[in-house]
Design a protein around this motif. Structure first.
Motif, PDB file in Angstrom:
ATOM      1  N   GLU A   1      51.179  42.992  -3.850  1.00  0.00           N
ATOM      2  CA  GLU A   1      51.438  42.445  -2.535  1.00  0.00           C
ATOM      3  C   GLU A   1      52.195  41.149  -2.649  1.00  0.00           C
ATOM      4  O   GLU A   1      52.087  40.439  -3.639  1.00  0.00           O
ATOM      5  CB  GLU A   1      50.113  42.135  -1.851  1.00  0.00           C
ATOM      6  CG  GLU A   1      49.380  43.346  -1.416  1.00  0.00           C
ATOM      7  CD  GLU A   1      48.107  42.914  -0.746  1.00  0.00           C
ATOM      8  OE1 GLU A   1      48.174  42.571   0.438  1.00  0.00           O
ATOM      9  OE2 GLU A   1      47.069  42.876  -1.422  1.00  0.00           O
TER      10      GLU A   1
ATOM     11  N   PHE B   1      51.650  33.047   2.748  1.00  0.00           N
ATOM     12  CA  PHE B   1      51.157  31.670   2.606  1.00  0.00           C
ATOM     13  C   PHE B   1      50.281  31.561   1.367  1.00  0.00           C
ATOM     14  O   PHE B   1      49.598  32.526   1.004  1.00  0.00           O
ATOM     15  CB  PHE B   1      50.326  31.267   3.824  1.00  0.00           C
ATOM     16  CG  PHE B   1      51.106  31.210   5.088  1.00  0.00           C
ATOM     17  CD1 PHE B   1      52.208  30.374   5.201  1.00  0.00           C
ATOM     18  CD2 PHE B   1      50.756  31.988   6.181  1.00  0.00           C
ATOM     19  CE1 PHE B   1      52.939  30.317   6.384  1.00  0.00           C
ATOM     20  CE2 PHE B   1      51.478  31.952   7.361  1.00  0.00           C
ATOM     21  CZ  PHE B   1      52.572  31.104   7.458  1.00  0.00           C
ATOM     22  N   LEU B   2      50.250  30.407   0.746  1.00  0.00           N
ATOM     23  CA  LEU B   2      49.320  30.211  -0.364  1.00  0.00           C
ATOM     24  C   LEU B   2      47.887  30.297   0.130  1.00  0.00           C
ATOM     25  O   LEU B   2      46.982  30.594  -0.645  1.00  0.00           O
ATOM     26  CB  LEU B   2      49.564  28.873  -1.073  1.00  0.00           C
ATOM     27  CG  LEU B   2      50.499  29.014  -2.276  1.00  0.00           C
ATOM     28  CD1 LEU B   2      51.933  28.797  -1.862  1.00  0.00           C
ATOM     29  CD2 LEU B   2      50.100  28.083  -3.382  1.00  0.00           C
ATOM     30  N   GLY B   3      47.696  30.037   1.407  1.00  0.00           N
ATOM     31  CA  GLY B   3      46.361  30.154   1.977  1.00  0.00           C
ATOM     32  C   GLY B   3      45.995  31.592   2.344  1.00  0.00           C
ATOM     33  O   GLY B   3      44.951  31.817   2.925  1.00  0.00           O
ATOM     34  N   GLY B   4      46.854  32.530   2.033  1.00  0.00           N
ATOM     35  CA  GLY B   4      46.577  33.927   2.372  1.00  0.00           C
ATOM     36  C   GLY B   4      47.101  34.232   3.758  1.00  0.00           C
ATOM     37  O   GLY B   4      48.306  34.238   3.990  1.00  0.00           O
TER      38      GLY B   4
ATOM     39  N   ALA C   1      48.533  23.519   0.661  1.00  0.00           N
ATOM     40  CA  ALA C   1      49.505  23.836  -0.392  1.00  0.00           C
ATOM     41  C   ALA C   1      50.809  24.343   0.218  1.00  0.00           C
ATOM     42  O   ALA C   1      51.903  24.018  -0.273  1.00  0.00           O
ATOM     43  CB  ALA C   1      48.922  24.865  -1.360  1.00  0.00           C
TER      44      ALA C   1
ATOM     45  N   ALA D   1      51.210  37.107  -7.282  1.00  0.00           N
ATOM     46  CA  ALA D   1      50.539  37.140  -8.582  1.00  0.00           C
ATOM     47  C   ALA D   1      49.831  38.463  -8.802  1.00  0.00           C
ATOM     48  O   ALA D   1      49.697  38.907  -9.932  1.00  0.00           O
ATOM     49  CB  ALA D   1      49.561  35.981  -8.701  1.00  0.00           C
TER      50      ALA D   1
ATOM     51  N   LEU E   1      52.151  37.694  -0.813  1.00  0.00           N
ATOM     52  CA  LEU E   1      51.541  36.838   0.193  1.00  0.00           C
ATOM     53  C   LEU E   1      52.623  36.010   0.852  1.00  0.00           C
ATOM     54  O   LEU E   1      53.651  35.693   0.245  1.00  0.00           O
ATOM     55  CB  LEU E   1      50.516  35.894  -0.451  1.00  0.00           C
ATOM     56  CG  LEU E   1      49.260  36.533  -1.019  1.00  0.00           C
ATOM     57  CD1 LEU E   1      48.454  35.500  -1.770  1.00  0.00           C
ATOM     58  CD2 LEU E   1      48.432  37.114   0.122  1.00  0.00           C
TER      59      LEU E   1
ATOM     60  N   TRP F   1      53.815  32.785  -7.721  1.00  0.00           N
ATOM     61  CA  TRP F   1      52.380  32.615  -7.430  1.00  0.00           C
ATOM     62  C   TRP F   1      51.982  33.446  -6.217  1.00  0.00           C
ATOM     63  O   TRP F   1      50.835  33.861  -6.087  1.00  0.00           O
ATOM     64  CB  TRP F   1      52.038  31.147  -7.164  1.00  0.00           C
ATOM     65  CG  TRP F   1      52.362  30.230  -8.298  1.00  0.00           C
ATOM     66  CD1 TRP F   1      52.595  30.579  -9.586  1.00  0.00           C
ATOM     67  CD2 TRP F   1      52.496  28.809  -8.239  1.00  0.00           C
ATOM     68  NE1 TRP F   1      52.862  29.465 -10.334  1.00  0.00           N
ATOM     69  CE2 TRP F   1      52.806  28.364  -9.536  1.00  0.00           C
ATOM     70  CE3 TRP F   1      52.370  27.866  -7.223  1.00  0.00           C
ATOM     71  CZ2 TRP F   1      53.007  27.017  -9.847  1.00  0.00           C
ATOM     72  CZ3 TRP F   1      52.563  26.526  -7.517  1.00  0.00           C
ATOM     73  CH2 TRP F   1      52.877  26.112  -8.820  1.00  0.00           C
ATOM     74  N   LEU F   2      52.934  33.634  -5.312  1.00  0.00           N
ATOM     75  CA  LEU F   2      52.636  34.340  -4.065  1.00  0.00           C
ATOM     76  C   LEU F   2      52.659  35.854  -4.233  1.00  0.00           C
ATOM     77  O   LEU F   2      52.417  36.591  -3.284  1.00  0.00           O
ATOM     78  CB  LEU F   2      53.619  33.904  -2.977  1.00  0.00           C
ATOM     79  CG  LEU F   2      53.362  32.470  -2.487  1.00  0.00           C
ATOM     80  CD1 LEU F   2      54.627  31.798  -2.029  1.00  0.00           C
ATOM     81  CD2 LEU F   2      52.335  32.479  -1.360  1.00  0.00           C
TER      82      LEU F   2
ATOM     83  N   PHE G   1      46.543  22.939  -7.675  1.00  0.00           N
ATOM     84  CA  PHE G   1      47.868  23.280  -7.139  1.00  0.00           C
ATOM     85  C   PHE G   1      48.815  22.088  -7.226  1.00  0.00           C
ATOM     86  O   PHE G   1      49.965  22.210  -7.639  1.00  0.00           O
ATOM     87  CB  PHE G   1      47.771  23.752  -5.684  1.00  0.00           C
ATOM     88  CG  PHE G   1      49.105  23.714  -4.971  1.00  0.00           C
ATOM     89  CD1 PHE G   1      50.015  24.741  -5.125  1.00  0.00           C
ATOM     90  CD2 PHE G   1      49.459  22.612  -4.195  1.00  0.00           C
ATOM     91  CE1 PHE G   1      51.255  24.677  -4.513  1.00  0.00           C
ATOM     92  CE2 PHE G   1      50.692  22.542  -3.580  1.00  0.00           C
ATOM     93  CZ  PHE G   1      51.600  23.578  -3.738  1.00  0.00           C
TER      94      PHE G   1
END
Lengths: 267, 267
Positions: free
Chosen positions: B200, B204-207, B213, B196, B202, B193-194, B118
């Motif tokens: 959906e 947060f990049l962490g879900g 990140a 992808a 997302l 990226w969120l 990342f």
């Protein structure tokens, strides 16, 4: 058991089915299908037939080329269980995870966005689509393709790179050595991600288990291995990089390298 | 409760402590400490004192500059509980996770390598260290620094970029507009990226939860916000990007924006 998924792949000259598969992008999907343990059958498509295949199926081109025109490429799958077509190896991985959630996961949901970032990072490190690995591998790939694909492959690649395939990285040339060193450096940077915490060395980008980011890396490693062959100086060199990491990755992926006999495309 | 960690940060002109923090790299650590809920106290270090601080503490420079010379920069922390110094915001996040595993996790172990990827992707998208966001933010940052830091900041940045700070992106210039559009495009790529998976979005990049990140992205967003101010045309523009994603991220991070009064460095 679901019905077999149809997996469109590009063949090369080979005496046995297991030698036919070579394309790094379709390897990503072959690994994905094998890791998930889903039944599938390969349909072998020569380069000039890819566009006609998409058009016959009524599927949009997965991307656009440098001029903005539709760019028809593989992998492509057709899942008879859901009656959908999916192209692009990462999209296929996401589709398979959603449709077959009880089989091993390729992209854990909480890493979905990080996987997208990984793809960007991987492209940056290898300077794709026109990085050193392309200069090096295109000539080696060309001579191994079936005559039915060679003309198309030569024309498109020479248009992109502006030089004859034979001039991309002639064997013994300084240019070839330079590109090889750049490929080694790129793999070394990826190896660095696997020891980012400075203490431990992870084996997989997914931590304990294989994830789709590992598949993407393994697909490039297998490209080099099957192109040059396991007895080549090039492959021995790869095995020596990064404390043997890529050889170990290869061993971990061998169980996912099933190539079925499949059948040629009939348009 | 552990003893407070010493957190070295760079101040700017401010009437209240909460206005002092601005540096995107040190914000990554401030967010990390606040998210983990660890006690800490800020020591404010003007730019010209950073090198002397490292030398006094006997800590190696965290990186090398463009000429290969040691490059002394913040963040840096000292943890009196373990008696160690750690520099570099990602390394600090990994250290805090290892040392305080019972507090919220910044980099889940199974995403360690993906986090490293990342960072590479983020640097590629923003074309760091000399991308558009630097051209845009350096002049705005300069005028907000204390006089004690301005001379150092001007000298080093003008050396790197080869032009006077005032020429990097003059207000009203076409150049500034071009850099602003490039920053918008870079954030847009990260927003991609969120989503992808195509279905959906997302948050947060962490879900489900914040990961490091997200912290890295939030640090750049807060840099823009505190530099131009919440009433500025620039911030209103950012709020309009990507369907309001960056405004929502800001709201999610406000609870982690504690800035303690701290104390100035005494060498």
């Amino acid at each position: 058991m679901p019905e077999p998924i149809v997996f469109y792949d590009i063949p090369r000259k080979a005496n046995v089915p297991s030698d036919k598969a070579w394309s790094p992008n379709t390897w990503k999907t072959r690994y994905s299908l094998n890791i998930k343990g889903l039944p599938y059958r390969t349909v072998w498509v020569e380069y000039p037939d890819i566009e006609a295949l998409y058009k016959k199926l009524g599927v949009d081109a997965p991307s656009t080329g440098p001029t903005g025109a539709p760019y028809y490429c593989l992998p492509l799958i057709y899942d008879p269980n859901t009656k959908v077509h999916v192209s692009d190896s990462a999209a296929i991985a996401r589709y398979l995870d959603k449709t077959y959630p009880d089989n091993p996961t390729l992209i854990p949901k909480e890493t979905d966005a990080l996987h997208a970032a990984f793809q960007r990072a991987f492209a940056a490190v290898f300077n794709m689509p026109k990085g050193s690995i392309s200069w090096l591998m295109i000539p080696e790939t060309y001579v191994r393709l079936n005559p039915a694909s060679q003309g198309y492959f030569r024309r498109t690649r020479e248009e992109w790179f502006g030089v004859a395939i034979e001039e991309l990285a002639p064997r013994g040339s300084e240019k070839r050595q330079k590109h090889w060193e750049a490929v080694k450096a790129a793999f070394h940077e990826v190896a660095g991600w696997l020891q980012a915490d400075g203490h431990e060395k992870l084996f997989f980008l997914g931590g304990e288990t294989i994830c789709y980011a590992d598949v993407a890396i393994a697909a490039w490693v297998v490209w080099i291995r099957v192109t040059f062959g396991e007895d080549s100086a090039e492959w021995r060199d790869v095995l020596s990089w990064d404390e043997g990491r890529w050889g170990k990755l290869t061993e971990a992926f061998r169980r996912y390298e099933l190539v079925d006999e499949g059948s040629p495309l009939e348009l």
